[in-house]
Enzyme design. Structure first.
Site, PDB file in Angstrom:
ATOM      1  N   TYR A 231       0.697  -1.244   0.006  1.00 30.39           N
ATOM      2  CA  TYR A 231      -0.088   0.032  -0.180  1.00 30.39           C
ATOM      3  C   TYR A 231       0.881   1.213  -0.050  1.00 30.39           C
ATOM      4  CZ  TYR A 231      -2.981   3.549   1.774  1.00 30.39           C
ATOM      5  OH  TYR A 231      -3.414   4.913   2.059  1.00 30.39           O
TER       6      TYR A 231
HETATM    7  O1  LIG Z   1      -3.500   7.523   6.920  1.00 30.28           O
HETATM    8  C1  LIG Z   1      -2.877   6.748   6.681  1.00 30.28           C
HETATM    9  O2  LIG Z   1      -1.716   6.663   6.426  1.00 30.28           O
HETATM   10  C2  LIG Z   1      -3.649   5.036   6.773  1.00 30.28           C
HETATM   11  O3  LIG Z   1      -4.414   5.016   7.859  1.00 30.28           O
HETATM   12  C3  LIG Z   1      -5.218   3.654   7.831  1.00 30.28           C
HETATM   13  O4  LIG Z   1      -4.049   2.789   8.042  1.00 30.28           O
HETATM   14  P1  LIG Z   1      -3.804   2.345   9.537  1.00 30.28           P
HETATM   15  O5  LIG Z   1      -3.217   3.490  10.286  1.00 30.28           O
HETATM   16  O6  LIG Z   1      -3.006   1.108   9.647  1.00 30.28           O
HETATM   17  O7  LIG Z   1      -5.122   2.199  10.290  1.00 30.28           O
HETATM   18  P2  LIG Z   1      -5.781   1.269  11.293  1.00 30.28           P
HETATM   19  O8  LIG Z   1      -6.276  -0.108  10.260  1.00 30.28           O
HETATM   20  O9  LIG Z   1      -6.989   1.660  11.916  1.00 30.28           O
HETATM   21  O10 LIG Z   1      -4.781   0.611  12.273  1.00 30.28           O
HETATM   22  C4  LIG Z   1      -4.548   1.657  13.399  1.00 30.28           C
HETATM   23  C5  LIG Z   1      -3.416   0.805  14.498  1.00 30.28           C
HETATM   24  O11 LIG Z   1      -4.344  -0.399  14.843  1.00 30.28           O
HETATM   25  C6  LIG Z   1      -3.484  -1.582  14.763  1.00 30.28           C
HETATM   26  N1  LIG Z   1      -4.413  -2.607  14.605  1.00 30.28           N
HETATM   27  C7  LIG Z   1      -5.166  -2.671  13.527  1.00 30.28           C
HETATM   28  C8  LIG Z   1      -6.125  -3.583  13.261  1.00 30.28           C
HETATM   29  C9  LIG Z   1      -5.963  -4.773  14.394  1.00 30.28           C
HETATM   30  O12 LIG Z   1      -6.658  -5.787  14.333  1.00 30.28           O
HETATM   31  N2  LIG Z   1      -5.103  -4.697  15.375  1.00 30.28           N
HETATM   32  C10 LIG Z   1      -4.071  -3.459  15.636  1.00 30.28           C
HETATM   33  O13 LIG Z   1      -3.507  -3.527  16.526  1.00 30.28           O
HETATM   34  C11 LIG Z   1      -2.572  -0.997  13.531  1.00 30.28           C
HETATM   35  O14 LIG Z   1      -1.383  -1.664  13.713  1.00 30.28           O
HETATM   36  C12 LIG Z   1      -2.334   0.224  13.605  1.00 30.28           C
HETATM   37  O15 LIG Z   1      -1.136   0.523  14.664  1.00 30.28           O
HETATM   38  C13 LIG Z   1      -5.838   3.671   6.573  1.00 30.28           C
HETATM   39  O16 LIG Z   1      -6.384   2.386   6.757  1.00 30.28           O
HETATM   40  C14 LIG Z   1      -4.905   3.693   5.254  1.00 30.28           C
HETATM   41  O17 LIG Z   1      -5.851   3.562   4.210  1.00 30.28           O
HETATM   42  C15 LIG Z   1      -4.292   4.917   5.489  1.00 30.28           C
HETATM   43  O18 LIG Z   1      -3.582   5.212   4.383  1.00 30.28           O
END
Ligand SMILES: O=C(O)[C@H]1O[C@H](OP(=O)(O)OP(=O)(O)OC[C@H]2O[C@@H](n3ccc(=O)[nH]c3=O)[C@H](O)[C@@H]2O)[C@H](O)[C@@H](O)[C@@H]1O
Length: 454
Positions: free
Chosen positions: A238
């Protein structure tokens, strides 16, 4: 008519508007008649209607619906070459989370907006359709189409002289790239190029504002992130496609004179948010009594995100549109240098994932069943790893509102996370999840109980 072979996805686009009369996006009116744009524009014989034909059609529809005369009468702004009196915004993936909020904000301030969204199945399309209905109530028409469909884009550009393109169409989500890598190439690279090709060929090129991602910082451990930091170590496919997008847009800026603004979003959250994001899925699972997986970096380091509230992102998008300099090219030929900008669009208070979970627990009044999974912070399969911070460096240079947002954010970040994630979300979740029948039951049950005890 342009002959550009393209694929497409979704977008919000700006339409020329008159200060004297409210902008009337032609395609919006077609929507009110529930006429699929594809059927209007694509004839069974496969012949692409010529521009005058489209204009005639549009004028007829406008005349029928709002009583505006054809060219030469009161509706002269729909004449052969609508004057570009003011930049007006629209965007890609208009029925997406950010796109729907941006479209609404643009419309509310009087800009003409035509959206495109392919309503794919990455998450429940009924949520996107609900957003589309909400937009329709505000007079915003969303074309069901894909930015990889160059023919459709070219026709839209022929009909509406877009002054700006707000490109928010992307295959989102960091971890889904492990399952479906090609969807990232299709949307974030092929779709982007298709869109830029159309923009470049426009007689008066629009300014392009598009969504990059904080994920481009990848394995960079310097913090807070600044736009000038290295971004050549992506930790997920991504991120790699977003980084590629930054390079590709630079090329179109350099060769064709397109005005480009890339916005690096930082984990945007808020009402009508994406169900695949952690704040949403955690809430759902906690309320359902299901376990949640909490990722942790190596050496037991908590992961953190610079969660950014949607209203602040909308301000950033509008500010970017308003301050975007003009594109200088025409019909694929550059006539002078055009601006190329990259901004971080986050805040300065990273929140760890365990903190997020504890806030949810506190306000949902339910203890989460946590499964902590330790990952190598540099493992692209599970996210970017490490602590993620952001910097506003550079943003303040171009957008006056930033200082305010920054100060406000510092003060209210803590309660805001709680407020929006939980308290009001017990109510807002109804809004988030309304289209999801499997969620409405528990929301109606648990939500009512919790709000009653507030
Ligand atoms: O703004 C960004 O750059 C990105 O933000 C999000 O990606 P992400 O930050 O990974 O968002 P989440 O999926 O909500 O995850 C947030 C945090 O929770 C953690 N997480 C997520 C899912 C899970 O089941 N468990 C968990 O600990 C992830 O590792 C991360 O640290 C969006 O999904 C992306 O499309 C976007 O580009």
């Amino acid at each position: 008519m342009r002959n550009v072979a393209v694929p497409a996805r979704s977008s919000v686009v700006k339409q020329p508007s008159s200060r004297d009369e409210p902008a009337v996006p032609p395609l919006l009116l077609l929507h009110q008649h529930d006429v699929p744009v594809g059927a209007l524009l694509d004839r069974p014989d496969g012949v692409v209607p010529q521009l005058p034909e489209l204009r005639r059609f549009r004028e007829q529809v406008l005349h029928r619906l709002v009583g505006r005369g054809p060219v030469g009468e009161a509706g002269a702004q729909f004449g052969p070459d609508p004057p570009r009196q003011r930049d007006v915004g629209a965007g890609h993936r208009a029925a997406g989370f950010v796109g729907s909020h941006v479209s609404l904000a643009l419309k509310k301030r009087g800009d003409g907006v035509v959206g495109i969204d392919n309503f794919n199945h990455y998450y429940d399309p009924s949520l996107k359709k609900a957003r589309r209905s909400m937009l329709a109530e505000h007079g915003i028409f969303v074309v069901a189409g894909d930015i990889n469909d160059g023919k459709l884009l070219a026709k839209l550009f022929d009909v509406v002289g877009f002054t700006h393109v707000m490109h928010l169409a992307a295959q989102a989500g960091v971890r889904y790239a492990m399952e479906n890598p090609n969807s990232y190439i299709h949307s974030n690279i092929a779709g982007l190029v298709t869109l830029l090709e159309i923009c470049k060929l426009a007689e008066t090129q629009p300014a392009v504002v598009w969504a990059s991602s904080s994920s481009v910082y990848g394995l960079n451990e310097k913090s807070p992130f600044s736009e000038s930091d290295r971004t050549d170590q992506p930790a997920s496919l991504y991120a790699a496609t977003k980084k590629a997008g930054e390079e590709i847009t630079h090329t179109y800026n350099h060769i064709y004179g397109l005005s480009i603004t890339g916005l690096r979003f930082f984990t945007v959250y808020g009402p009508w948010g994406r169900p695949d994001m952690a704040y949403f899925s955690f809430t759902k699972n906690i309320l359902q009594g299901k376990p949640i997986t909490v990722y942790r970096g190596k050496n037991r380091v908590d992961l953190a995100r610079d969660f950014t509230y949607i209203d602040d992102v909308v301000k950033g998008c509008l500010g970017s549109l308003d301050t975007a300099g003009r594109s200088t090219g025409s019909g694929g030929k550059k006539t002078g240098p055009a601006p190329y900008r990259i901004f971080n669009l986050g805040n300065t208070s990273p929140v760890t994932v365990p903190t997020l979970v504890s806030i949810l627990e506190r306000h949902l009044k339910v203890k989460a069943k946590k499964k902590v999974v330790e990952i190598n912070g540099k493992n692209p399969k599970l996210g970017w790893g490490g602590r993620r911070k952001k910097g506003w460096v550079g943003l303040g240079d171009g957008l006056g509102w930033v200082g305010l947002v920054l100060m406000r954010w510092r003060v209210i970040m803590t309660w805001r996370v709680g407020f929006y994630f939980c308290w009001v979300n017990i109510r807002l979740i109804r809004q988030f999840c309304l289209p999801h029948q499997h969620l409405t039951d528990f929301i109606n049950g648990v939500g009512r109980r919790l709000t009653a005890s507030d």
